[in-house]
Design a protein around this motif. Structure first.
Motif, PDB file in Angstrom:
ATOM      1  N   THR A  43      71.298  12.775 -45.115  1.00 36.07           N
ATOM      2  CA  THR A  43      70.441  11.865 -44.363  1.00 36.07           C
ATOM      3  C   THR A  43      71.253  11.034 -43.375  1.00 36.07           C
ATOM      4  OG1 THR A  43      68.931  11.721 -46.232  1.00 36.07           O
ATOM      5  CG2 THR A  43      68.737  10.010 -44.563  1.00 36.07           C
ATOM      6  N   LEU A  44      72.405  10.523 -43.818  1.00 28.24           N
ATOM      7  CA  LEU A  44      73.238   9.708 -42.942  1.00 28.24           C
ATOM      8  C   LEU A  44      73.763  10.543 -41.766  1.00 28.24           C
ATOM      9  CD1 LEU A  44      74.529   7.016 -42.299  1.00 28.24           C
ATOM     10  CD2 LEU A  44      76.436   7.653 -43.795  1.00 28.24           C
ATOM     11  N   ALA A  45      74.178  11.762 -42.032  1.00 24.51           N
ATOM     12  CA  ALA A  45      74.668  12.625 -40.954  1.00 24.51           C
ATOM     13  C   ALA A  45      73.549  12.918 -39.947  1.00 24.51           C
ATOM     14  CB  ALA A  45      75.214  13.927 -41.531  1.00 24.51           C
ATOM     15  N   TYR A  46      72.357  13.136 -40.468  1.00 23.99           N
ATOM     16  CA  TYR A  46      71.206  13.385 -39.618  1.00 23.99           C
ATOM     17  C   TYR A  46      70.907  12.146 -38.763  1.00 23.99           C
ATOM     18  CZ  TYR A  46      66.625  15.316 -38.400  1.00 23.99           C
ATOM     19  OH  TYR A  46      65.536  15.809 -37.714  1.00 23.99           O
ATOM     20  N   LEU A  47      70.998  10.966 -39.362  1.00 26.24           N
ATOM     21  CA  LEU A  47      70.789   9.721 -38.634  1.00 26.24           C
ATOM     22  C   LEU A  47      71.835   9.528 -37.541  1.00 26.24           C
ATOM     23  CD1 LEU A  47      69.786   7.271 -41.471  1.00 26.24           C
ATOM     24  CD2 LEU A  47      68.524   7.631 -39.359  1.00 26.24           C
ATOM     25  N   ARG A  48      73.097   9.804 -37.873  1.00 30.32           N
ATOM     26  CA  ARG A  48      74.170   9.659 -36.874  1.00 30.32           C
ATOM     27  C   ARG A  48      73.928  10.577 -35.675  1.00 30.32           C
ATOM     28  NH1 ARG A  48      78.719   9.570 -41.353  1.00 30.32           N
ATOM     29  NH2 ARG A  48      78.858   7.338 -41.670  1.00 30.32           N
ATOM     30  N   GLN A  49      73.577  11.824 -35.958  1.00 34.08           N
ATOM     31  CA  GLN A  49      73.332  12.773 -34.873  1.00 34.08           C
ATOM     32  C   GLN A  49      72.131  12.332 -34.032  1.00 34.08           C
ATOM     33  OE1 GLN A  49      75.407  15.378 -34.098  1.00 34.08           O
ATOM     34  NE2 GLN A  49      74.195  15.333 -32.229  1.00 34.08           N
ATOM     35  N   THR A  50      71.116  11.787 -34.672  1.00 36.84           N
ATOM     36  CA  THR A  50      69.943  11.305 -33.947  1.00 36.84           C
ATOM     37  C   THR A  50      70.309  10.124 -33.055  1.00 36.84           C
ATOM     38  OG1 THR A  50      68.552  12.047 -35.778  1.00 36.84           O
ATOM     39  CG2 THR A  50      67.554  10.538 -34.206  1.00 36.84           C
ATOM     40  N   VAL A  51      71.153   9.217 -33.550  1.00 37.92           N
ATOM     41  CA  VAL A  51      71.615   8.077 -32.744  1.00 37.92           C
ATOM     42  C   VAL A  51      72.382   8.578 -31.521  1.00 37.92           C
ATOM     43  CG1 VAL A  51      73.218   6.117 -32.721  1.00 37.92           C
ATOM     44  CG2 VAL A  51      71.605   6.370 -34.589  1.00 37.92           C
ATOM     45  N   VAL A  52      73.254   9.545 -31.706  1.00 32.59           N
ATOM     46  CA  VAL A  52      74.026  10.095 -30.589  1.00 32.59           C
ATOM     47  C   VAL A  52      73.095  10.747 -29.562  1.00 32.59           C
ATOM     48  CG1 VAL A  52      75.713  11.867 -29.952  1.00 32.59           C
ATOM     49  CG2 VAL A  52      76.155  10.376 -31.897  1.00 32.59           C
ATOM     50  N   ASN A  53      72.156  11.546 -30.034  1.00 27.66           N
ATOM     51  CA  ASN A  53      71.236  12.222 -29.116  1.00 27.66           C
ATOM     52  C   ASN A  53      70.369  11.226 -28.350  1.00 27.66           C
ATOM     53  OD1 ASN A  53      72.219  14.696 -29.912  1.00 27.66           O
ATOM     54  ND2 ASN A  53      70.565  15.098 -31.344  1.00 27.66           N
ATOM     55  N   LEU A  54      69.856  10.214 -29.038  1.00 27.27           N
ATOM     56  CA  LEU A  54      69.032   9.205 -28.370  1.00 27.27           C
ATOM     57  C   LEU A  54      69.854   8.384 -27.378  1.00 27.27           C
ATOM     58  CD1 LEU A  54      66.801   8.009 -31.341  1.00 27.27           C
ATOM     59  CD2 LEU A  54      66.092   9.359 -29.366  1.00 27.27           C
ATOM     60  N   SER A  55      71.119   8.125 -27.695  1.00 24.32           N
ATOM     61  CA  SER A  55      71.998   7.405 -26.765  1.00 24.32           C
ATOM     62  C   SER A  55      72.227   8.233 -25.509  1.00 24.32           C
ATOM     63  CB  SER A  55      73.333   7.079 -27.424  1.00 24.32           C
ATOM     64  OG  SER A  55      73.141   6.219 -28.522  1.00 24.32           O
TER      65      SER A  55
END
Length: 191
Positions: free
Chosen positions: A84-96
């Protein structure tokens, strides 16, 4: 209305093993409780990650909040709660990245200078002046009008005007000079 399945007739009831219940939980996806705990534990670190990619705090907070919203919406697809944390990190990067793309596009669109456009009043005034000039041009002698149109509208030299009209260079100068004087008088009369 709920449907109740009949009990098996064999008499023995088998309880799921610990492994089977873990697999069932993984098939259901990340739970809301797990996501809430991840939020509490890692919000600041995800905000720091966004801050490395973006420059203002408000955008960072928006990106992190949007990441949690998206992961919450897709929590059933996150099969392994540990990811879940890895998925969240990737989502933050993509949204940025998306936020930066929108900013760059906005800067490209804003960096183009706006065309010099007259206001409505100036446009109306220009139209009135143009109409007055056309009226004054119609009041000129035919040769004066021809010389002025070819000389100033068609941007011809005096020699080219003389050749086009089949008159002498001196006549072009004389018609041009008298035509401009007559235009000046006519335009001052309308002003």
């Amino acid at each position: 209305m709920p449907v109740i399945a009949p009990m098996p007739s064999t008499g023995t009831t088998r309880l799921p093993s610990q492994r089977e219940s873990a697999e069932g939980a993984a098939a259901a996806g990340t739970t809301v409780d797990h996501l809430t705990e991840t939020y509490r534990a890692h919000y600041r670190s995800l905000l720091g990650l966004a801050a490395l990619l973006l420059d203002d705090t408000a955008s960072c907070e928006d990106v992190v909040q949007e990441a949690f919203i998206r992961v919450h919406s897709a929590r059933k697809r996150v099969r392994d709660p540990e990811k879940t944390l890895a998925y969240l990190r990737q989502t933050v990067v993509n949204l940025s990245r998306s936020a930066l793309r929108r900013r760059i596009l906005g800067l490209k669109l804003l960096s183009k200078p706006m065309p010099d456009m007259a206001s409505a009043e100036e446009g109306a005034y220009d139209q009135l002046e143009r109409d007055a000039l056309i009226k004054a041009m119609k009041g000129l002698q035919r040769r004066q009008r021809e010389v002025l149109v070819l000389r100033y509208f068609a941007d011809m030299t005096e020699a080219q005007v003389a050749e086009t009209l089949g008159i002498s260079l001196g006549s072009v100068k004389a018609y041009g000079s008298r035509g401009i004087a007559a235009l000046r008088v006519a335009m001052e009369a309308t002003a």
